[in-house]
Structure formats: structure tokens, C-alpha cells
Write an enzyme that holds these catalytic residues in place. Structure first.
Site, short mmCIF file in Angstrom:
data_model
loop_
_atom_site.label_atom_id
_atom_site.label_comp_id
_atom_site.label_asym_id
_atom_site.label_seq_id
_atom_site.Cartn_x
_atom_site.Cartn_y
_atom_site.Cartn_z
N ASP A 83 31.71 -45.66 -8.92
CA ASP A 83 30.34 -45.25 -9.23
C ASP A 83 29.98 -45.83 -10.60
OD1 ASP A 83 27.97 -43.57 -9.34
OD2 ASP A 83 29.10 -42.28 -10.72
N ASP A 85 26.75 -44.71 -12.96
CA ASP A 85 26.19 -43.80 -13.97
C ASP A 85 27.15 -42.64 -14.26
OD1 ASP A 85 23.09 -44.59 -14.36
OD2 ASP A 85 23.70 -44.95 -12.28
MG LIG Z 1 27.60 -40.92 -11.47
#
Ligand SMILES: [Mg+2]
Length: 294
Positions: A83, A85
Site C-alpha cells: 500500500d 498512503d
Molecule cells: Mg494506507
């Protein structure tokens, strides 16, 4: 006969928590010798799958040390799916964009509720992107210039690549930032959501289909298939509710400084790991790889 496993302890070396005294307390329980993977940051013990975090946790109670037990089989993974962010970067980029509209608090509250799993991802993303209508491509470049990498992200990607693994950045965030971060860290592949821009301004729309939780999981499975790998050979890392299906699909799913529901799910998963204290280089240590110390 129990499967051989490794108990991995990880910590932020600046905390001073992971020392000989901590190792001694654990050795009293499992009676094997520690092997340091990174001084003050990671140590492993040979053990059996019957030893769990619950056996060890009381001995390290109150110390900022991550405790994980991983199977010894297929330990070095061949595909990393990460992932973006709040995982490989320190920001939530949609919140950074929101600060340019003067509505950061409103949008950040929706982002947090979404990442905690309290709101539908697609509806929430459409709603937040609508609030960004009118921002310019210059604004996008401005916030991209202020992205900071998560500590440990660079050695994680470079070491896995040096060991022959494929690395993929799979984000529910926006391609304009995903491309930038993928290039900075040297990811082999990257995927994200596409913001609609007309005449240099955001229209407030995001292209469909939106890359959501199930799409992240499907990308993990597709990438593994493409690389000729079983899901057992994949390590995935994330912090939000939209990462949970991909973490559950991976041979090792790592909840990194994660939202409570994600953390709890990986604590209770036989193929899960939880990192609250160490940086991302802990993912190398979970695989038995030394870090380059970056
Ligand atoms: Mg995230």
C-alpha cells in the site's frame, strides 16, 4: 512434530528496548539462542509453530517491541505488494490535497473513518474527490514535492529487488502520486486511481472502476500468477481497511502501524504479522533478510 518457525522481535533501535536483557527474558521461555539480524532493531529465535505471541508477550510487557512468529517454510518472499498512503509514505495524499482547499479537517475525518473500515471505500473516495474540484495540476505537483518516505521503505524495496523479488505499489490513492513514489523507491509495478483533469483542473471525478479493497486483492493474485508464484510466496503490507483482503490473501500479511481492525485481523491470522514499533525494514527481518541499515 511441530513445524519449525522463527520468533522475530523488532523495535525502533533508538528506543533501546531491544537489548540483551529483552533477549534473556525470551530465552528463558523458549530456550534457544538469539540471532541478531540488525543490532537493536531485529533479533530472531528458532522455535516451533506451537509457540505463539501469547507465550512471549508477558515477558516483554510494556516494552515497545513487535513480537511475530513466522513459518520457516517459504520465508523469503518473491513478490512484495505494498500500500502507499501511511504505509510507504508518511502522508495520506488526499488529505494533503484537501489542505489546499481549506477543507482538510472535513476530508481527513472521512479518510480516517474509511481507513478504519467505517465507510464504503468507493463512495467515500468519490465524495472526497468531489470536494477537490477546481484544484490545478500545479497543486498536485506542489503536494507531490512534499511527500516523505516512510523510514525503512527504501531498504525494503531495494533489498527485496536485490534478492530477485518483484515489487508492486498497489494504492487506492492517485496515480499522479503513485507514479512519483514508485519511481523514487524503484518499484517494478504500480497501480492507483486516476483523477479526471480537464484544462489543467480537477473535475471532481475519479475514473471508474475504482481500485478498492477487492481490486487490491485481485491485483495481488494476478501479479503472483503472472510471476508464476503461489500466494504463499507473496508478502503484502498495508495499514487500512481497504488493505485487509490483500493482506489475508498473501503468504505473509503485515499490518504496519495499522488501524485497529486491520491490526486485530493480522494478530489473529496464522499468516499475519503486526509491526507497531519498528520501521518498514522489519519486513526484511520477518523474511530472515538482514537490512542495509538505511
Ligand atoms: Mg494506507
Amino acid at each position: 512434530m511441530h513445524q519449525p518457525s522463527r520468533l522475530i522481535l523488532t523495535a525502533d533501535p533508538s528506543s533501546g528496548a531491544l537489548d540483551e536483557s529483552a533477549c534473556h527474558r525470551v530465552r528463558n521461555i523458549i530456550e534457544t539462542e538469539p540471532r541478531w539480524l540488525a543490532p537493536g532493531a531485529a533479533v530472531q529465535f528458532e522455535t516451533e509453530a506451537s509457540v505463539t505471541r501469547r507465550h512471549i508477550a508477558p515477558a516483554l510487557s510494556g516494552l515497545p517491541i513487535d513480537i511475530n512468529v513466522v513459518a520457516d517454510c517459504d520465508r523469503a518472499k518473491k513478490l512484495l505488494v505494498a500500500d502507499m498512503d501511511s504505509t510507504v509514505i508518511e502522508q495520506e495524499m488526499i488529505d494533503e490535497l484537501a489542505s489546499l482547499t481549506g477543507r482538510r479537517d472535513e476530508i481527513a475525518a472521512i479518510t480516517l473513518a474509511t481507513m478504519r473500515g467505517d465507510l464504503d471505500f468507493k463512495q467515500s473516495l468519490r465524495r472526497r474527490v468531489a470536494l477537490l474540484t477546481g484544484l490545478t495540476t500545479a497543486h498536485l505537483e506542489e503536494v507531490a514535492a512534499h511527500i516523505t518516505l516512510m523510514p525503512g521503505a527504501a531498504p525494503l524495496v531495494s533489498t527485496m529487488r536485490a534478492n530477485g523479488a518483484v515489487t508492486a505499489l498497489v494504492s487506492g490513492g492517485f496515480t499522479v502520486f503513485v507514479e512519483h513514489v514508485a519511481a523514487r523507491l524503484g518499484f517494478d509495478r504500480h497501480f492507483g486511481n486516476v483523477l479526471d483533469v480537464e484544462a489543467g483542473r480537477l473535475t471532481g471525478r475519479v475514473f471508474e472502476p475504482i481500485l478498492d479493497a477487492m481490486a487490491k486483492r485481485d491485483l495481488l493474485l494476478d501479479l503472483a500468477h503472472e510471476c508464476g508464484l503461489a500466494p504463499a510466496n507473496v508478502i503484502a503490507v498495508g495499514d487500512g481497511a481497504n488493505d485487509l483482503p490483500m493482506l489475508e490473501a498473501a503468504g505473509l500479511g503485515v499490518a504496519f502501524r495499522a488501524k485497529p481492525a486491520v491490526r486485530t485481523a493480522m494478530l489473529n491470522s496464522p499468516t499475519g504479522a503486526v509491526i507497531d514499533h519498528a520501521d518498514l525494514s522489519a519486513l526484511l527481518h520477518l523474511q530472515g533478510l538482514p537490512s542495509w541499515g538505511g
